[in-house]
Design a protein around this motif. Sequence first.
Motif, PDB file in Angstrom:
ATOM      1  N   GLU A 174       0.804  -1.227   0.000  1.00 22.16           N
ATOM      2  CA  GLU A 174       0.000   0.000   0.000  1.00 22.16           C
ATOM      3  C   GLU A 174       0.835   1.273   0.000  1.00 22.16           C
ATOM      4  OE1 GLU A 174      -3.068   0.105   2.914  1.00 22.16           O
ATOM      5  OE2 GLU A 174      -4.102  -1.651   2.097  1.00 22.16           O
ATOM      6  N   SER A 175       2.148   1.155  -0.120  1.00 22.82           N
ATOM      7  CA  SER A 175       2.981   2.351  -0.100  1.00 22.82           C
ATOM      8  C   SER A 175       4.297   2.060  -0.805  1.00 22.82           C
ATOM      9  CB  SER A 175       3.220   2.812   1.347  1.00 22.82           C
ATOM     10  OG  SER A 175       3.858   4.073   1.379  1.00 22.82           O
ATOM     11  N   ILE A 176       5.237   2.993  -0.704  1.00 22.88           N
ATOM     12  CA  ILE A 176       6.577   2.829  -1.267  1.00 22.88           C
ATOM     13  C   ILE A 176       7.597   3.203  -0.203  1.00 22.88           C
ATOM     14  CG2 ILE A 176       5.867   3.215  -3.651  1.00 22.88           C
ATOM     15  CD1 ILE A 176       6.852   6.104  -3.411  1.00 22.88           C
ATOM     16  N   GLY A 177       8.866   2.850  -0.441  1.00 24.82           N
ATOM     17  CA  GLY A 177       9.909   3.074   0.535  1.00 24.82           C
ATOM     18  C   GLY A 177      10.266   4.541   0.690  1.00 24.82           C
ATOM     19  N   ARG A 178      10.781   4.891   1.863  1.00 25.61           N
ATOM     20  CA  ARG A 178      11.237   6.248   2.136  1.00 25.61           C
ATOM     21  C   ARG A 178      12.745   6.310   1.889  1.00 25.61           C
ATOM     22  NH1 ARG A 178       9.820   7.069   8.366  1.00 25.61           N
ATOM     23  NH2 ARG A 178      10.972   9.022   8.071  1.00 25.61           N
ATOM     24  N   PRO A 179      13.262   7.443   1.421  1.00 22.72           N
ATOM     25  CA  PRO A 179      14.680   7.531   1.072  1.00 22.72           C
ATOM     26  C   PRO A 179      15.548   8.245   2.108  1.00 22.72           C
ATOM     27  CG  PRO A 179      13.515   9.316   0.019  1.00 22.72           C
ATOM     28  CD  PRO A 179      12.498   8.586   0.877  1.00 22.72           C
ATOM     29  N   ASP A 180      15.030   8.476   3.317  1.00 24.96           N
ATOM     30  CA  ASP A 180      15.700   9.403   4.231  1.00 24.96           C
ATOM     31  C   ASP A 180      16.424   8.772   5.408  1.00 24.96           C
ATOM     32  OD1 ASP A 180      13.071   8.697   5.215  1.00 24.96           O
ATOM     33  OD2 ASP A 180      13.410  10.172   6.791  1.00 24.96           O
ATOM     34  N   LEU A 181      16.401   7.440   5.549  1.00 22.54           N
ATOM     35  CA  LEU A 181      16.905   6.852   6.781  1.00 22.54           C
ATOM     36  C   LEU A 181      18.427   6.838   6.885  1.00 22.54           C
ATOM     37  CD1 LEU A 181      14.362   3.963   7.418  1.00 22.54           C
ATOM     38  CD2 LEU A 181      14.398   6.291   8.325  1.00 22.54           C
ATOM     39  N   ALA A 182      19.115   7.166   5.815  1.00 29.01           N
ATOM     40  CA  ALA A 182      20.570   7.315   5.897  1.00 29.01           C
ATOM     41  C   ALA A 182      20.970   8.777   5.735  1.00 29.01           C
ATOM     42  CB  ALA A 182      21.257   6.460   4.833  1.00 29.01           C
ATOM     43  N   GLY A 183      19.986   9.681   5.812  1.00 24.38           N
ATOM     44  CA  GLY A 183      20.272  11.106   5.701  1.00 24.38           C
ATOM     45  C   GLY A 183      20.574  11.558   4.282  1.00 24.38           C
ATOM     46  N   LYS A 184      20.127  10.785   3.293  1.00 26.50           N
ATOM     47  CA  LYS A 184      20.450  11.108   1.894  1.00 26.50           C
ATOM     48  C   LYS A 184      19.195  11.267   1.042  1.00 26.50           C
ATOM     49  CE  LYS A 184      25.007  10.470   2.329  1.00 26.50           C
ATOM     50  NZ  LYS A 184      25.648   9.303   1.726  1.00 26.50           N
ATOM     51  N   ALA A 185      18.114  11.732   1.643  1.00 29.09           N
ATOM     52  CA  ALA A 185      16.836  11.787   0.935  1.00 29.09           C
ATOM     53  C   ALA A 185      16.928  12.558  -0.374  1.00 29.09           C
ATOM     54  CB  ALA A 185      15.763  12.395   1.830  1.00 29.09           C
ATOM     55  N   PHE A 221       6.388  13.876  -6.722  1.00 30.60           N
ATOM     56  CA  PHE A 221       6.999  12.674  -6.170  1.00 30.60           C
ATOM     57  C   PHE A 221       8.048  13.056  -5.131  1.00 30.60           C
ATOM     58  CE2 PHE A 221      10.123   9.249  -6.050  1.00 30.60           C
ATOM     59  CZ  PHE A 221       9.313   8.117  -5.973  1.00 30.60           C
ATOM     60  N   ARG A 222       8.868  14.034  -5.454  1.00 28.04           N
ATOM     61  CA  ARG A 222       9.902  14.466  -4.522  1.00 28.04           C
ATOM     62  C   ARG A 222       9.291  14.944  -3.205  1.00 28.04           C
ATOM     63  NH1 ARG A 222      15.160  15.938  -4.932  1.00 28.04           N
ATOM     64  NH2 ARG A 222      15.080  15.539  -7.181  1.00 28.04           N
ATOM     65  N   VAL A 223       8.232  15.722  -3.304  1.00 29.44           N
ATOM     66  CA  VAL A 223       7.566  16.209  -2.093  1.00 29.44           C
ATOM     67  C   VAL A 223       6.989  15.035  -1.295  1.00 29.44           C
ATOM     68  CG1 VAL A 223       5.592  17.515  -1.230  1.00 29.44           C
ATOM     69  CG2 VAL A 223       7.061  18.487  -3.019  1.00 29.44           C
ATOM     70  N   ALA A 224       6.382  14.086  -1.993  1.00 30.47           N
ATOM     71  CA  ALA A 224       5.721  12.957  -1.332  1.00 30.47           C
ATOM     72  C   ALA A 224       6.693  12.102  -0.532  1.00 30.47           C
ATOM     73  CB  ALA A 224       4.991  12.095  -2.362  1.00 30.47           C
ATOM     74  N   VAL A 225       7.919  11.940  -1.038  1.00 34.82           N
ATOM     75  CA  VAL A 225       8.852  11.026  -0.380  1.00 34.82           C
ATOM     76  C   VAL A 225       9.882  11.726   0.503  1.00 34.82           C
ATOM     77  CG1 VAL A 225       8.594   9.343  -2.234  1.00 34.82           C
ATOM     78  CG2 VAL A 225      10.497  10.959  -2.320  1.00 34.82           C
ATOM     79  N   THR A 226       9.805  13.060   0.598  1.00 37.67           N
ATOM     80  CA  THR A 226      10.776  13.776   1.434  1.00 37.67           C
ATOM     81  C   THR A 226      10.140  14.677   2.478  1.00 37.67           C
ATOM     82  OG1 THR A 226      10.970  15.610  -0.149  1.00 37.67           O
ATOM     83  CG2 THR A 226      12.535  13.783  -0.375  1.00 37.67           C
ATOM     84  N   GLU A 227       8.863  15.024   2.317  1.00 44.55           N
ATOM     85  CA  GLU A 227       8.211  15.931   3.246  1.00 44.55           C
ATOM     86  C   GLU A 227       7.033  15.249   3.944  1.00 44.55           C
ATOM     87  OE1 GLU A 227       7.163  19.607   1.386  1.00 44.55           O
ATOM     88  OE2 GLU A 227       9.106  19.830   0.369  1.00 44.55           O
ATOM     89  N   ARG A 272       8.081   1.677  10.248  1.00 42.13           N
ATOM     90  CA  ARG A 272       8.116   3.022   9.646  1.00 42.13           C
ATOM     91  C   ARG A 272       9.111   3.139   8.494  1.00 42.13           C
ATOM     92  NH1 ARG A 272       7.991   5.671  15.448  1.00 42.13           N
ATOM     93  NH2 ARG A 272       5.752   5.847  15.769  1.00 42.13           N
ATOM     94  N   CYS A 273       9.123   2.136   7.620  1.00 46.73           N
ATOM     95  CA  CYS A 273      10.015   2.183   6.444  1.00 46.73           C
ATOM     96  C   CYS A 273       9.317   2.762   5.214  1.00 46.73           C
ATOM     97  CB  CYS A 273      10.539   0.773   6.134  1.00 46.73           C
ATOM     98  SG  CYS A 273      11.759   0.221   7.338  1.00 46.73           S
ATOM     99  N   ALA A 274       8.008   2.911   5.282  1.00 43.37           N
ATOM    100  CA  ALA A 274       7.255   3.443   4.152  1.00 43.37           C
ATOM    101  C   ALA A 274       7.049   4.943   4.297  1.00 43.37           C
ATOM    102  CB  ALA A 274       5.894   2.736   4.051  1.00 43.37           C
ATOM    103  N   ILE A 275       6.642   5.592   3.199  1.00 46.07           N
ATOM    104  CA  ILE A 275       6.406   7.038   3.253  1.00 46.07           C
ATOM    105  C   ILE A 275       5.100   7.347   3.992  1.00 46.07           C
ATOM    106  CG2 ILE A 275       7.707   7.470   1.157  1.00 46.07           C
ATOM    107  CD1 ILE A 275       5.008   7.934  -0.275  1.00 46.07           C
TER     108      ILE A 275
END
Length: 381
Positions: A259-270, A333-339, A375-378
Amino acid sequence: METTAIQAMNAQELTKKIINNEELFILDVRNTTEFASWRIEGGKTEIINIPYFDLLDGIEPALTQIPGDQHILVVCSKEGSSIFIAEQLAEAGMNGIHYLEGGMKAWSEYLWPVKVGDLKDKGEIYQFVRMGKGCLSYMIVSNGEAAVVDTLRMTDVFNQFAKDKGVQIKHTLDTHLHADHISGGRHLANMNDATYWLPPKDANEVAFAYEALEEGKQIQVGDTSIIIKPIYSPGHTIGSTSLIVDDHYLLSGDILFVESIGRPDLAGKAADWVADLRTSLYETYKNLSPDLIVLPAHFGKAAELGAGGKVSARLGDLFVSNAGLNINSEDEFRVAVTEQLPPQPNAYQEIRQTNMGRITPNEAEQREMEMGPNRCAIHDR
């Protein structure tokens, strides 16, 4: 006055009730902050939160909110507080009172094995559902051998399952360097003299030897035609690698969920990894067969559980139903996965360091580090 005895309910029994949609009323007596962050859910469970300290002077606040015609499960962090409150409810004349054996700590660690399907050459693939945390591991079995993917730290479960199946664990694989839970892949490999595979782009700082999990390599299970094919799919981490098993299953790691996609921020490199995430989902995955069955490394909520507790979906169907695969604008997309992302997993930095082999917390510390949802999803659980 004779009172009704209370009974323990273990995590396996609770899981069965949730999967079978049995009615269950839960009184969670943890503090409000813990409850708001993470709770038992799914099936036909109904839950309320009344902190333990609010009930020490009397359980009347609970009696007015608890139904008299359902089984009642009292839950706390470790067990002790729930036993005390359960006894008070029983002394007040209520029937069908249970407490969760081992509390939320036990709930966090229980794994529910479910068969996903059959493979060629009489092979099978199994999913291990960590109900309390939303983590998913896999075991591919064929001709006396097994490969375990995204192994959780409860390695005894995988060893016992392999023993029961009469197979030897020959490979363990992590689709990426995990940040929400401590990987058991390296430990399980060492216990079985097996090969541990890890994407090299996630392994720059690891303090141990591993086999590079890279696109172009093929991992054979049981000297049969069953092959695991790595597909480089960065975005959640720079090394994230998906696995195609037997040309039928897509183990998507933390790139794609039901139901979602992965988040790119957990290593501080979103900001750096957003483009990689979009390319992996909208190009790499789009070019795969739509008939592949997606098996993710996590699920976000109990509603994603299917028959028998299995979490899966057809890739083509996800391109229709999953909102994360239907964001047309790159800016959107950028807003959705970073904010406005959900909070990051508990102790995620320490978990990453543990999975790198840089620190070695003891068992109690590992358990505490993992408490809470993944909490690995957006989108939050």
